[in-house]
Design an enzyme around this catalytic site. Structure first.
Site, mmCIF file in Angstrom:
data_model
loop_
_atom_site.group_PDB
_atom_site.id
_atom_site.type_symbol
_atom_site.label_atom_id
_atom_site.label_comp_id
_atom_site.label_asym_id
_atom_site.label_seq_id
_atom_site.Cartn_x
_atom_site.Cartn_y
_atom_site.Cartn_z
ATOM 1 N N GLU A 53 144.509 38.491 17.163
ATOM 2 C CA GLU A 53 144.806 37.118 16.745
ATOM 3 C C GLU A 53 144.727 36.239 17.987
ATOM 4 O O GLU A 53 145.554 36.344 18.891
ATOM 5 C CB GLU A 53 146.177 37.058 16.076
ATOM 6 C CG GLU A 53 146.645 35.667 15.729
ATOM 7 C CD GLU A 53 145.578 34.813 15.038
ATOM 8 O OE1 GLU A 53 145.022 35.239 14.026
ATOM 9 O OE2 GLU A 53 145.303 33.711 15.539
ATOM 10 N N SER A 54 143.692 35.393 17.996
ATOM 11 C CA SER A 54 143.396 34.642 19.219
ATOM 12 C C SER A 54 144.539 33.718 19.627
ATOM 13 O O SER A 54 144.785 33.525 20.830
ATOM 14 C CB SER A 54 142.100 33.845 19.044
ATOM 15 O OG SER A 54 142.200 32.990 17.920
ATOM 16 N N CYS A 84 135.399 39.215 18.206
ATOM 17 C CA CYS A 84 136.207 38.526 17.200
ATOM 18 C C CYS A 84 137.224 37.583 17.877
ATOM 19 O O CYS A 84 136.827 36.558 18.409
ATOM 20 C CB CYS A 84 136.845 39.547 16.271
ATOM 21 S SG CYS A 84 137.290 38.846 14.677
ATOM 22 N N HIS A 179 133.115 43.704 14.787
ATOM 23 C CA HIS A 179 133.901 44.738 15.494
ATOM 24 C C HIS A 179 133.114 46.027 15.699
ATOM 25 O O HIS A 179 133.298 46.987 14.937
ATOM 26 C CB HIS A 179 135.145 45.071 14.665
ATOM 27 C CG HIS A 179 136.181 44.011 14.654
ATOM 28 N ND1 HIS A 179 137.256 44.015 15.507
ATOM 29 C CD2 HIS A 179 136.304 42.903 13.899
ATOM 30 C CE1 HIS A 179 138.008 42.956 15.269
ATOM 31 N NE2 HIS A 179 137.457 42.266 14.304
ATOM 32 N N GLU A 181 133.627 48.340 17.612
ATOM 33 C CA GLU A 181 134.509 49.450 18.015
ATOM 34 C C GLU A 181 135.003 50.269 16.828
ATOM 35 O O GLU A 181 135.638 51.304 17.025
ATOM 36 C CB GLU A 181 135.695 48.910 18.834
ATOM 37 C CG GLU A 181 136.770 48.162 18.063
ATOM 38 C CD GLU A 181 136.387 46.728 17.705
ATOM 39 O OE1 GLU A 181 135.213 46.342 17.891
ATOM 40 O OE2 GLU A 181 137.264 45.996 17.197
HETATM 41 N N1 LIG Z 1 139.653 40.423 13.714
HETATM 42 C C1 LIG Z 1 139.956 39.393 14.460
HETATM 43 O O1 LIG Z 1 139.951 39.435 15.683
HETATM 44 C C2 LIG Z 1 140.408 38.178 13.709
HETATM 45 C C3 LIG Z 1 140.453 36.926 14.556
HETATM 46 C C4 LIG Z 1 141.549 36.009 14.072
HETATM 47 N N2 LIG Z 1 141.271 35.470 12.779
HETATM 48 C C5 LIG Z 1 141.782 34.910 15.106
HETATM 49 O O2 LIG Z 1 141.782 33.777 14.810
HETATM 50 O O3 LIG Z 1 141.954 35.218 16.251
#
Ligand SMILES: NC(=O)CC[C@H](N)C(=O)O
Length: 199
Positions: A53-54, A84, A179, A181
């Site tokens: 989650e950024s 992501c 992703h 990974e």
């Molecule tokens: N799988 C993820 O890294 C999702 C990213 C997430 N929705 C974000 O805003 O950071």
């Protein structure tokens, strides 16, 4: 990277799926360091910023005093691969961030968070990625961002069938919406390790 030994690759381990990246990189022969402090960052030849989650990663990186060292590393040419949430961290511009959310920047792109709404929230598709060879790459998207705008300094590496950009490269920096990974196809990580060896 100097010498012929295994590269030391850091994985930012503040939050998110850092263990999966560490496992893939170890499987490819890298020495892996989980990075939570500036001193750990200073000792790596390259860094992966994982999914997660950024907005949380942003806050934690500032709280832990890592945001400035990370920005310096980006500017100093450290090879960095963001997946992501990691891509969002590397984008110069975030669209639809939470209030006050900051990115580290570096990639000359604008990235929209959670771009696929609830229907396409998570999905999988095969992507043609010429930089990785002929075989399509199976890509897993989890509440993924999209690259809405690719500036002149960045290059698109992969697009969805509708033309939306989901992977970009710019000098030392690499970013994917998806992703690699979690699929067992290690070509993106190999591509990143080759970047580290060439740096
Ligand atoms: N799988 C993820 O890294 C999702 C990213 C997430 N929705 C974000 O805003 O950071």
């Amino acid at each position: 990277m100097a010498g012929n030994g295994a590269p030391t690759v850091g994985v930012l381990a503040l939050q998110g799926d850092f263990r999966e990246h560490a496992n893939v990189l170890r499987g490819l022969g890298a020495d892996v360091t989980l990075v939570r402090r500036p001193s750990e960052l200073a000792a790596v030849d390259g860094l992966v910023i994982p999914g997660g989650e950024s907005s949380v990663m942003d806050k934690l990186s500032r709280t832990f005093g890592l945001a400035e060292p990370l920005k310096e590393a980006i500017e100093g040419g450290l090879p960095i691969y963001g997946t992501c949430a990691g891509l969002i961290m590397l984008a110069n511009t975030i669209v639809d961030g939470i209030r006050g959310q900051q990115s580290l920047g570096g990639l000359d792109v604008s990235v929209r968070r959670n771009a696929f709404g609830s229907q396409g929230d998570s999905f999988e598709t095969d992507l043609d990625i010429p930089a990785l060879g002929e075989h399509p790459l199976h890509a897993v998207f989890i509440r993924a961002p999209i690259v809405e705008d690719v500036g002149p300094k960045a290059t698109a590496l992969a697009e969805l069938a509708d033309g939306r950009v989901v992977a970009v490269e710019q000098g030392n920096l690499l970013g994917t919406s998806f992703h690699p990974e979690v699929t067992g196809d290690t070509r993106f990580h190999e591509y990143f390790l080759a970047k580290i060896r060439a740096a």
